[in-house]
Design a protein around this motif. Structure first.
Motif, PDB file in Angstrom:
ATOM      1  N   ASN A 279       0.824  -1.211   0.000  1.00 59.06           N
ATOM      2  CA  ASN A 279       0.000   0.000   0.000  1.00 59.06           C
ATOM      3  C   ASN A 279       0.860   1.263   0.000  1.00 59.06           C
ATOM      4  O   ASN A 279       0.519   2.250  -0.665  1.00 59.06           O
ATOM      5  CB  ASN A 279      -0.932  -0.003   1.208  1.00 59.06           C
ATOM      6  N   TYR A 283       0.671   3.965  -2.930  1.00 58.27           N
ATOM      7  CA  TYR A 283       0.380   5.366  -2.620  1.00 58.27           C
ATOM      8  C   TYR A 283       1.386   6.281  -3.320  1.00 58.27           C
ATOM      9  O   TYR A 283       1.014   7.248  -4.001  1.00 58.27           O
ATOM     10  CB  TYR A 283       0.429   5.571  -1.107  1.00 58.27           C
ATOM     11  N   HIS A 284       2.672   5.966  -3.161  1.00 58.77           N
ATOM     12  CA  HIS A 284       3.716   6.815  -3.753  1.00 58.77           C
ATOM     13  C   HIS A 284       3.765   6.697  -5.273  1.00 58.77           C
ATOM     14  O   HIS A 284       4.093   7.668  -5.962  1.00 58.77           O
ATOM     15  CB  HIS A 284       5.074   6.463  -3.138  1.00 58.77           C
ATOM     16  N   THR A 287       0.800   9.140  -6.016  1.00 61.64           N
ATOM     17  CA  THR A 287       0.900  10.532  -5.552  1.00 61.64           C
ATOM     18  C   THR A 287       2.245  11.176  -5.847  1.00 61.64           C
ATOM     19  O   THR A 287       2.354  12.403  -5.862  1.00 61.64           O
ATOM     20  CB  THR A 287       0.638  10.613  -4.036  1.00 61.64           C
ATOM     21  N   TYR A 310      -9.448  11.921  -5.416  1.00 66.12           N
ATOM     22  CA  TYR A 310      -8.150  11.550  -4.864  1.00 66.12           C
ATOM     23  C   TYR A 310      -6.994  12.312  -5.512  1.00 66.12           C
ATOM     24  O   TYR A 310      -5.843  12.163  -5.120  1.00 66.12           O
ATOM     25  CB  TYR A 310      -7.928  10.039  -4.997  1.00 66.12           C
ATOM     26  N   LEU A 313      -4.547  14.219  -3.332  1.00 67.29           N
ATOM     27  CA  LEU A 313      -3.382  13.601  -2.697  1.00 67.29           C
ATOM     28  C   LEU A 313      -2.099  13.808  -3.495  1.00 67.29           C
ATOM     29  O   LEU A 313      -1.015  13.416  -3.036  1.00 67.29           O
ATOM     30  CB  LEU A 313      -3.629  12.092  -2.528  1.00 67.29           C
ATOM     31  N   TYR A 318       3.135   9.146   2.103  1.00 67.86           N
ATOM     32  CA  TYR A 318       2.370   8.271   2.978  1.00 67.86           C
ATOM     33  C   TYR A 318       2.558   8.618   4.451  1.00 67.86           C
ATOM     34  O   TYR A 318       1.647   8.456   5.265  1.00 67.86           O
ATOM     35  CB  TYR A 318       2.808   6.832   2.721  1.00 67.86           C
ATOM     36  N   VAL A 327      -4.594   7.502   5.533  1.00 70.47           N
ATOM     37  CA  VAL A 327      -4.070   6.629   4.479  1.00 70.47           C
ATOM     38  C   VAL A 327      -4.326   5.157   4.764  1.00 70.47           C
ATOM     39  O   VAL A 327      -4.185   4.311   3.876  1.00 70.47           O
ATOM     40  CB  VAL A 327      -2.552   6.869   4.275  1.00 70.47           C
ATOM     41  N   MET A 332      -9.781   4.179   1.882  1.00 69.70           N
ATOM     42  CA  MET A 332      -8.578   4.132   1.046  1.00 69.70           C
ATOM     43  C   MET A 332      -8.311   2.712   0.552  1.00 69.70           C
ATOM     44  O   MET A 332      -7.905   2.493  -0.594  1.00 69.70           O
ATOM     45  CB  MET A 332      -7.369   4.650   1.832  1.00 69.70           C
ATOM     46  N   TYR A 337      -6.412   1.956  -2.968  1.00 68.26           N
ATOM     47  CA  TYR A 337      -5.456   0.859  -3.141  1.00 68.26           C
ATOM     48  C   TYR A 337      -6.053  -0.315  -3.908  1.00 68.26           C
ATOM     49  O   TYR A 337      -5.371  -0.972  -4.708  1.00 68.26           O
ATOM     50  CB  TYR A 337      -4.964   0.356  -1.778  1.00 68.26           C
TER      51      TYR A 337
END
Length: 511
Positions: A279, A283-284, A287, A310, A313, A318, A327, A332, A337
């Motif tokens: 996750n 996320y990275h 974002t 979203y 973001l 994170y 997060v 989420m 995710y």
């Protein structure tokens, strides 16, 4: 360069010059290279001011599950800025579970056991681990230089040894030994993988022993970090060429078994990645990768089946304390995710080549820096500025960072030139059915692919987050392959396989 780091520079240089001349009469280039790297690194890591790497917040992943904890009262204030060498050892039941499966734990536990036996059962000194790594690293340097200089004219061999010390003795690399980053193990095992493969190519030392070194080091490299899982597949693929180095059935069965084991370990490493880390990377990837570089973030999310809200973001990380949404919330997990995987991210970049090229160029800007600028190298007690980094024996890293063209076009051109230089010798070996001498180009291609895979995984898995550290594999592979090319150019063996002294009787593949 600070005087506290290099007292009596001229006297020391003159002394080492005399030592080198005397040693050259009796020592091989490979032995001299290993000894010099050992001496330089020992001075950096074990003589005040001690050089190491500050914690960026990742240490906890490997420490607690191995019986070590943070015992400095002000440890939190030293993140990123200062190197810490002493940690506590759990005295009673350790309730911490294993956060990640990593071959690095084998070396942490070995260092811990040696620390308890010979030093202290309450305080762990990270320099014990550094000593283990340094011994293994010096041996790897010896094998690599031996593979390149065995039987070669001494003067040329010593020139190659000097270049090896200049590159692989650089403190930007060896400072990792005084840390709990997985890059330490990657550095060592990548050296062993290439060195053992080249020693089989040169028929130097026992083939079975070198095959074992190749497989074990590849296993340790693949399982050192979860992001290295693709490495096992690549090494197993190119390792097929090793099967044909000898005709003997026992050798081929051993090689095939090792490659199958490596492929299995690679798959297992990927499957065993904890969902939390998956996750974080997802996320990275979104974002810090897809969204910030997109001309229309909302449309990019819509195209991937994710709610357009979203897009808020974009650019965040994170670990931020205050965020627009939790997060780790159920929302989420299901709406963000759960909507995409790394395959979808790859497909997105394939459909947006202009954005993919921009990300690759961004990655290339960080691909030639062996040490992240964010992490300091000194202990707090040394009184240096927060985040201060050493300049002791870092000339190569400094020059590479300053002079290397930081575009993906250069990276691509570099790979093409390397392949082109070695292609004639490969074609010649294939034409004359010399399976052993056809190994060299596949080994180089394997290393290049490992470096490029490290770059690609960094982009797909974390966007631009901490790229300098995530691309460590590429920067080291670049040095390994470039060093080998320079060495072969010095020896006149770039375009053709030159049988050096003692090798003529083995010019053809033995049974």
């Amino acid at each position: 360069m600070r005087r506290s780091e290099m007292p009596g520079t001229r006297a020391i240089a003159a002394y080492w010059k005399r030592v080198f001349r005397a040693a050259a009469r009796y020592a091989s280039p490979s032995l001299l290279a290993a000894a010099a790297v050992l001496a330089i690194t020992a001075a950096a890591l074990f003589v005040k001011p001690y050089i190491g790497m500050a914690d960026n917040g990742d240490y906890f992943r490997i420490l607690y599950s191995n019986g070590i904890y943070f015992n400095a009262p002000d440890y939190d204030s030293q993140y990123f800025g200062y190197f810490v060498k002493n940690f506590g050892i759990f005295q009673y039941f350790n309730e911490s579970g294993t956060m990640l499966s990593s071959s690095q734990s084998l070396f942490v536990r070995l260092a811990l056991q040696l620390n308890v036996w010979f030093m202290n059962d309450r305080t762990f000194d990270i320099r014990i681990q550094a000593a283990i790594y340094l011994f293994l690293y010096a041996a790897a340097v010896y094998l690599l230089v031996e593979a390149l200089t065995w039987g070669a004219p001494r003067k040329r061999g010593y020139a190659i040894a000097a270049i090896a010390v200049f590159i692989f003795g650089d403190t930007a690399y060896t400072a990792y030994f005084n840390s709990f980053y997985g890059e330490s193990l990657m550095l060592i095992t990548a050296l062993y993988v290439l060195a053992s493969g080249l020693l089989i190519y040169r028929r130097r030392f026992n083939d079975y022993a070198m095959l074992a070194v190749f497989v074990v080091s590849a296993l340790l490299l693949t399982t050192s970090k979860q992001q290295n899982a693709p490495f096992g597949v690549l090494i197993a693929l190119f390792g097929i060429f090793l099967l044909f180095a000898r005709r003997r059935r026992t050798y081929r069965i051993g090689a095939a078994s090792g490659l199958i084991l490596l492929l299995t370990a690679s798959i297992a490493s990927y499957v065993l990645i904890p969902q939390e880390f998956v996750n974080i990377n997802k996320y990275h990837a979104m974002t810090r990768g897809v969204l910030p570089d997109s001309s229309d973030p909302e449309q990019s999310l819509k195209g991937m089946g994710i709610d357009q809200q979203y897009a808020l973001l974009s650019g965040t990380i994170y670990y931020e304390t205050y965020t627009t949404i939790d997060v780790n919330s159920d929302m989420m997990l299901t709406e963000f995710y759960g909507k995409f995987g790394f395959g979808k991210v790859l497909a997105y970049y394939a459909a947006h080549p202009d954005q993919a090229v921009r990300m690759l160029n961004l990655a290339a800007k960080n691909a030639f820096n062996a040490r992240p600028q964010a992490m300091g190298n000194y202990e707090k007690s040394e009184g240096r500025a927060f985040g201060a980094q050493t300049h002791f024996f870092t000339l190569y890293a400094t020059l590479k960072q300053s002079l290397a063209p930081k575009t993906f076009g250069f990276v691509f051109l570099w790979a093409i030139v390397i392949v082109g230089l070695y292609m004639p010798s490969f074609v010649s070996a294939v034409r004359f059915k010399n399976r052993r001498q056809s190994l060299r180009l596949p080994l180089l291609l394997m290393m290049i692919c490992l470096g490029l895979a490290g770059m690609a995984v960094s982009i797909l898995g974390a966007g631009d987050a901490d790229l300098a550290k995530h691309e460590f594999m590429f920067t080291f592979v670049f040095d390994l392959v470039t060093f080998m090319t320079i060495a072969d150019a010095i020896l006149g063996s770039l375009w053709r396989n030159v049988p050096f002294r003692g090798e003529a009787e083995h010019a053809t593949t033995a049974a």
